[in-house]
Every structure is written in structure tokens, then in C-alpha cells.
Motif scaffolding. Sequence first.
Motif, PDB file in Angstrom:
ATOM      1  N   GLU A 102      -8.760 -10.755  -6.660  1.00 18.64           N
ATOM      2  CA  GLU A 102      -9.445 -12.001  -6.326  1.00 18.64           C
ATOM      3  C   GLU A 102      -9.357 -13.009  -7.460  1.00 18.64           C
ATOM      4  O   GLU A 102      -9.193 -14.206  -7.249  1.00 18.64           O
ATOM      5  CB  GLU A 102     -10.918 -11.689  -6.001  1.00 18.64           C
ATOM      6  N   GLU A 116      -4.612   3.046  -1.507  1.00 19.14           N
ATOM      7  CA  GLU A 116      -5.709   2.112  -1.309  1.00 19.14           C
ATOM      8  C   GLU A 116      -6.191   1.558  -2.646  1.00 19.14           C
ATOM      9  O   GLU A 116      -6.349   2.304  -3.622  1.00 19.14           O
ATOM     10  CB  GLU A 116      -6.864   2.806  -0.588  1.00 19.14           C
ATOM     11  N   ARG A 152       0.826  -1.217   0.000  1.00 17.66           N
ATOM     12  CA  ARG A 152       0.000   0.000   0.000  1.00 17.66           C
ATOM     13  C   ARG A 152       0.862   1.269   0.000  1.00 17.66           C
ATOM     14  O   ARG A 152       0.496   2.284   0.560  1.00 17.66           O
ATOM     15  CB  ARG A 152      -0.949   0.018   1.200  1.00 17.66           C
ATOM     16  N   LEU A 185      -9.451  -4.701  -6.308  1.00 14.40           N
ATOM     17  CA  LEU A 185      -9.762  -5.799  -5.387  1.00 14.40           C
ATOM     18  C   LEU A 185     -10.389  -6.977  -6.125  1.00 14.40           C
ATOM     19  O   LEU A 185     -10.084  -8.141  -5.836  1.00 14.40           O
ATOM     20  CB  LEU A 185     -10.689  -5.300  -4.276  1.00 14.40           C
ATOM     21  N   ALA A 186     -11.288  -6.664  -7.072  1.00 15.63           N
ATOM     22  CA  ALA A 186     -11.908  -7.744  -7.857  1.00 15.63           C
ATOM     23  C   ALA A 186     -10.866  -8.445  -8.726  1.00 15.63           C
ATOM     24  O   ALA A 186     -10.855  -9.675  -8.872  1.00 15.63           O
ATOM     25  CB  ALA A 186     -13.029  -7.170  -8.722  1.00 15.63           C
ATOM     26  N   ASP A 189      -8.224   1.688 -15.271  1.00 20.67           N
ATOM     27  CA  ASP A 189      -8.701   2.031 -13.934  1.00 20.67           C
ATOM     28  C   ASP A 189      -7.517   2.563 -13.135  1.00 20.67           C
ATOM     29  O   ASP A 189      -6.360   2.191 -13.392  1.00 20.67           O
ATOM     30  CB  ASP A 189      -9.288   0.790 -13.257  1.00 20.67           C
ATOM     31  N   THR A 191      -8.657   0.238  -5.523  1.00 20.70           N
ATOM     32  CA  THR A 191     -10.031   0.513  -5.937  1.00 20.70           C
ATOM     33  C   THR A 191     -10.833  -0.787  -5.926  1.00 20.70           C
ATOM     34  O   THR A 191     -10.284  -1.889  -5.785  1.00 20.70           O
ATOM     35  CB  THR A 191     -10.072   1.112  -7.345  1.00 20.70           C
ATOM     36  N   ALA A 192     -12.135  -0.660  -6.108  1.00 18.42           N
ATOM     37  CA  ALA A 192     -12.987  -1.856  -6.170  1.00 18.42           C
ATOM     38  C   ALA A 192     -12.568  -2.764  -7.327  1.00 18.42           C
ATOM     39  O   ALA A 192     -12.572  -3.998  -7.213  1.00 18.42           O
ATOM     40  CB  ALA A 192     -14.454  -1.437  -6.310  1.00 18.42           C
ATOM     41  N   HIS A 193     -12.189  -2.104  -8.448  1.00 21.47           N
ATOM     42  CA  HIS A 193     -11.746  -2.896  -9.603  1.00 21.47           C
ATOM     43  C   HIS A 193     -10.459  -3.659  -9.270  1.00 21.47           C
ATOM     44  O   HIS A 193     -10.296  -4.825  -9.650  1.00 21.47           O
ATOM     45  CB  HIS A 193     -11.514  -1.971 -10.802  1.00 21.47           C
TER      46      HIS A 193
END
Length: 326
Positions: free
Chosen positions: A77, A67, A27, A73-74, A56, A69-71
Motif C-alpha cells: 500500500e 499469500e 501469487r 500488504l501494508a 518478514d 502477509t499483513a506486513h
Amino acid sequence: MIDINEHDFHKLDLNLLLVFTALLRERSVTRAAKRLYLGQPAMSASLARLRAFAGDDLFVRTARGMEPTAHALALAERLKPALEGLSTALFTDTAFDPASSDRTFALGMFDIGEVTLAPALLGALAAQAPRIRLALRPVDQANAVAQLEAGTLELAITDIGPTTGWICTKPLFKESFACMFDPKLVQVRIPISLQDYLAYPHLLTSFGGEFTGYVDDVLVERGLSRHVTMTTTRFSTLPFVLRRFRGIASLPGTAARELGSALGLEVSPLPFEVPAVGLHLVWHARHETDKGHQWLRDLVYRSCMRLAPPRRNRKVSASHPKARCD
């Protein structure tokens, strides 16, 4: 088969995935750069390329650091199992335990090799690897390499000629020829004389159905010939025919001694010099570092050498002849 479009990867420097995982972990651009032994400018440039590829921001600066982004993190995964699997495949020394393995190995050899070698291999498997299975398949010099390249065989024992491509070979021993016959039907002195050898009809193993073979080539060089009455593609047919046929078969000495002893047939050296044939273990280089395949090669090598002609049938040491990969 691996189902990917290789052209998709031309768009991405795979090293950027390391940048992505380092940023997820740290981070911080500074700490991620240090983790990857990069300068901070190089790290920042890599992050810019990664953002452009992903379309993104992936990481945004906050009071707590960079931090995801949601993209991001997806994406993490989805990438996690692939990257962990790649790491395991490339950097983990895969262990092989013959006692617990249930692998099946496809092993190619002449049919007479199955008769002489299979009992020794099965005995070794019972003691060391009771769940491993062997699929024995026919092979000869003409088709060994093609089967290994196609993956239908993992290991072959044959009198291989010159090889091309990613083929590895390891010498076993040189096999001399002998002749075999039923002493009740062919009543001659041992060792058989050249006159007696040529006086009787002969059986021949020929993978292509020809009525001449290796022995005949040697006879022709001496201005001689024999009468071959029948050919077969299988060495193991010969002893059963000889028990009812007043004739002679010439075959590799190891097989002749094994079959003659089991079926009450007489075995004699040939009455003329025939160059010995060199047998080899042969495999594709794709298996070179496979621990299970290495174990199989060692097992087959040791079993073969214990069946070698008497003059070479010494105790097998750990210092095997080196394999050669073309």
C-alpha cells in the motif's frame, strides 16, 4: 528538492521491488519468475534476500499459492503510489500542449533583445499559448552559464564563449555592428566616414563599466581611438540620450535599425571592419528532453531568425542547425 537519504538505498537492490510486485500479482514463484524472465532458482534467491531485508516472510505458501502477509500488504500500500509515479516519470512521454499550458519560462537576454524580440514573442504566445508567461531577465556572456546552472534561467540568448559542463548551445546568426545618432545633431554623410566617426564623442554599453569595448579593440589594432564620454549597462538607454546628445553610439545592427526606425535616429554602417558576433540559444542539458522547453526553444529560434540581419533573414525551415551539448 527530493528529500531522501541516498545511503538507505545502498542496502537494497531496487530490482527486488520488481520481484515483490511480481509476486503480489502472480501469487506464484514460478509465474513471477516467468513474468520477470528469471529462472526459478534466481527468483527463489531474490525472495530470500527480500525477506531478509524486510525482516518478514512477506509471502507464505498456502493451498491457494503464495499469500502475502499483513506486513507485505501494508508495504504494498505504501509502495504503490511511489512505484506508479516512478513508472510514469520514467516511461511515459509527457505531452505538452501550448494551448492549455500555464507554465512560466525564465528567458535571459540583453535589454535590447527585450526591445526587439519581446513583441514577436508576445504575438506568438497570444496565437499559440495564451496562458504561458515569460519572465525576461538580464543576462550577458559573463553570467549566462551560472544562471542556467543555478536554474534561475531556462533559456538564454547571448554571445556565449566556450562552455563547460552540461550546457547546450544552438547558433542563431552573426550580428554585425552599426552606429546610430540623431541626424539633426550629427550632420554627416551616410555612410559615415572614419574621420567623422572619430570626430564626435561616443556612448558605450559596458556591462562592467569600462570605457573601452569590442569596437575600441578593433580601433586600437589600427592605431586609432575614439573618445567615450559615457558608459551604461543598458543598450536601451542609448537612443534616448542620443536625441539630446551630439554624439554617436555603436551597437548591434539589428537593434540599431529597430531603435533608429522607432525614434527617428540615423543608422550607418561602421566606417571600418568589425568582426560579427555570433549569437546563440543556450540552455542546461537538464531541459534537453522537456517537451515544453523544446517548444520554447523552437519558438524563440524562429522569432530570432525573423529578426536576423537582411542577408540571413530567409524563411526559417524545419531543418534548424543542430544543438551542441558539452
